[in-house]
Design a protein around this motif. Sequence first.
Motif, short mmCIF file in Angstrom:
data_model
loop_
_atom_site.label_atom_id
_atom_site.label_comp_id
_atom_site.label_asym_id
_atom_site.label_seq_id
_atom_site.Cartn_x
_atom_site.Cartn_y
_atom_site.Cartn_z
N ALA A 167 49.08 138.21 50.40
CA ALA A 167 48.92 139.63 50.05
C ALA A 167 48.43 139.80 48.61
O ALA A 167 47.64 140.69 48.33
CB ALA A 167 50.25 140.37 50.25
N GLN A 208 46.48 137.95 47.13
CA GLN A 208 45.07 137.56 47.08
C GLN A 208 44.19 138.51 47.87
O GLN A 208 42.97 138.31 47.95
CB GLN A 208 44.88 136.16 47.66
CG GLN A 208 45.57 135.06 46.90
CD GLN A 208 45.39 133.73 47.61
OE1 GLN A 208 44.37 133.07 47.49
NE2 GLN A 208 46.39 133.34 48.40
N ALA A 209 44.78 139.50 48.54
CA ALA A 209 44.01 140.36 49.44
C ALA A 209 42.90 141.07 48.67
O ALA A 209 43.17 141.77 47.69
CB ALA A 209 44.93 141.36 50.11
N ALA A 210 41.69 140.90 49.11
CA ALA A 210 40.53 141.44 48.40
C ALA A 210 39.36 141.56 49.35
O ALA A 210 39.44 141.16 50.51
CB ALA A 210 40.16 140.51 47.23
#
Lengths: 445, 445
Positions: free
Chosen positions: A184, A186-188
């Motif tokens: 989460a 790193q969510a991008a």
Amino acid sequence: MDITRQIADHVVSSRMQMVPADVRHEACRALLNYVGCAIGGAHEDAVEIALRALNPYSGNRTSVILGRRDRVDPITASLINGIAAHVHDFDDTTPHNLSHTTCPVASAIISHASQQAVDGSEFLHAFLLGFEAASQIANAIVPGHYEAGWHITSTVGAIGAAVAVGRLRALTAEKMTNAIGIAATQAAGLRVVFGSMAKGFNPGRAAQNGYVAAVLADAGFTGGNDPLGGPRGFLEVLASTRDAGAIAERPPTEFELRHNAYKPFPCGLVMHAAIDACIQLHLEARIDPDEIRSVRLRVAPIVLDLCNKRVIHSGLEGRFSIYHAAAVGLVRGKAGLAEFTDQAVNESRIRAVRERVTVEPDADISHDAATVEITRLDGCSLSKSVAHAIGSLQRPLSDRALEQKFRDQAEPRLGGQRAGALLDLCWALERAGNAGQIAELAAPA
Amino acid sequence: MDITRQIADHVVSSRMQMVPADVRHEACRALLNYVGCAIGGAHEDAVEIALRALNPYSGNRTSVILGRRDRVDPITASLINGIAAHVHDFDDTTPHNLSHTTCPVASAIISHASQQAVDGSEFLHAFLLGFEAASQIANAIVPGHYEAGWHITSTVGAIGAAVAVGRLRALTAEKMTNAIGIAATQAAGLRVVFGSMAKGFNPGRAAQNGYVAAVLADAGFTGGNDPLGGPRGFLEVLASTRDAGAIAERPPTEFELRHNAYKPFPCGLVMHAAIDACIQLHLEARIDPDEIRSVRLRVAPIVLDLCNKRVIHSGLEGRFSIYHAAAVGLVRGKAGLAEFTDQAVNESRIRAVRERVTVEPDADISHDAATVEITRLDGCSLSKSVAHAIGSLQRPLSDRALEQKFRDQAEPRLGGQRAGALLDLCWALERAGNAGQIAELAAPA
């Protein structure tokens, strides 16, 4: 209510017997479609460049890049396979949330299974758990997240990939929670890069981010408390509209895979109804392109939101041009891979029709419907309406149509025999001793 | 106005002669502080675990992990060095935007320079260009971005790292624009993971994301049109408040490095004023901790926003507990690395004082000011106010203080002689033939 832990608990405790047969079959369809798309995209520029750039940094070359002879470490393979599977915009979509969830999830686990034997049933199960987790989260942030400019495929995809790899690594619920947290954070992925190579990079990187999250969590790396639903968690930070209840209250008997759609055309999903209508008009009326004075489309507003590229020079841009999509349907009567090349985009007859297309957004039209009306030079008008595009949930591609789509992409790379064996393995995955065989067969002999 | 291209043009055309001497010196201070923090953090759990987990996937082992004998490929090294440099929350901060920008930028380029000789002046120049680019973007999204829950260090840090590595790879303006786009579409990092190992992971991953972005762009991978300032670009999607003018209209004679602060205490910056006040009270009043009935703090509201961890069990949590921070200042009269260990957090005398701390947020107090008032068992009260915390821009750490901080962290790992040589090299970086020597010296003999 800690929704992160709730998802983790479910993923860790799920048993394949709990999954109905139709959902397992749908998981096979999704994977088969994925493998075909990855092979079909394996030699696109974006893949060639990414591989050339990152190859010098690869670790032990244990994992196959589908459709190629190259091998790289599984983390790098997750990225490259993800780019390849998405590069043609030909992979599957859940229309409700516009996420192409299979790509990041499958790219991570096929790269894992390529280095280490994984039972076929376990593989299929891990895939669908990752797919379901990502889809649940996607449904909780519809529509604000995507509308704001997030590439939902990659944001939720990283979490789905972490869940699936985590399941294959048999993480405990606590470690699974950490894996989701590391994914989460790193969510991008931004829609602003659509039309560039970075569009395919997004789900590839999501696969890789999820893979790394699961590997780190397995080793004891921690990832925060309820990183999804907590204060300033993923839902709060990344979505202006959100419904945590969509996750918390979802019955375990519901499966988003039942609402997954497969594309007949390698381009933006929301253009498919217009393409379908144009192809039907081409086949029925046999119009000479030179006789077309004007083309009027009525479509859902999101079509212009996503695919309003009028001046285009590359096949990549063509995948997001409703003008080009309508033109190839009318001129060629089809919209396959050959219609979204640089060559097709720059072909004068297609360009001439493209320039005569006008698009009217209509909020009363759903995104799988469209009407096309053409006026000929002689003043005569013809029109065609499509209520549900081919490939939509209402008119799904049959197993046979999926097989044909697979063969169209795989046979040029693998030859008919190997492509056929790979197809058989995908259908029989649940009984396969080693899912990694998919990767082996997908590498040209 | 395409602000992405504007930044790219500036980065590509900048010459070191254009950078004033005081800014170059500040860049040396930032790097020296960074190297000390990376060495000091190199054996923390988060680093050990990440390295153990990812080591099997490393490519050619060309790059040093500062403070360790291990080598990994430069992309993996970017991550591990980034985690290490941030894990103690001891790295630098630009107070205006609360970003620890040096960590992601320096982690990427030191990992690059460790595998390939880079002239010292070029290295310093690339660092400050990356730092400035990231800082400009950070300033354009203050305060909405961080308040919403983004870890600004990693979101803008990925772009800064891409710029710095891109500069060392001599990218053209077009490729630099692509590198920024590929970094922007990876921009991520959530504050919800603060207190877990993923906090340090965020800037480490940002370093890695930026590194990968520069490598891909160098090879020809594309990243969209104005991914920063365009419609649904980075600024629009990630920030509720934004001021693109802060980027577009910024004179090239301004440098954010002039507004960079170095921490005397390894914990959340906004607690430093309270710690400073507590230490002063300890030193002046020599209070017996057992005699403390209550501790009242008046601080800026952001202190509670960021550091409101009351029940804590680990040193990591202690770094974000204003209660613990005040307690160690009062009990031990210092707040160094030894005060933020699991042991210190669980020490009964410190815990006893911690439980007596109450915190009053006051919107009229800036985040580098605080007042502490203690009441003893005998009813007597003592108080201390700090207008600007030690280490703030108004009371900066001197070069000598930075050197001492460096030695405290580096000497236990490297010994005095090697630590001294490394210190000398950091100060003389502009005249060094190969900046990679920093990494070589930072690896224990």
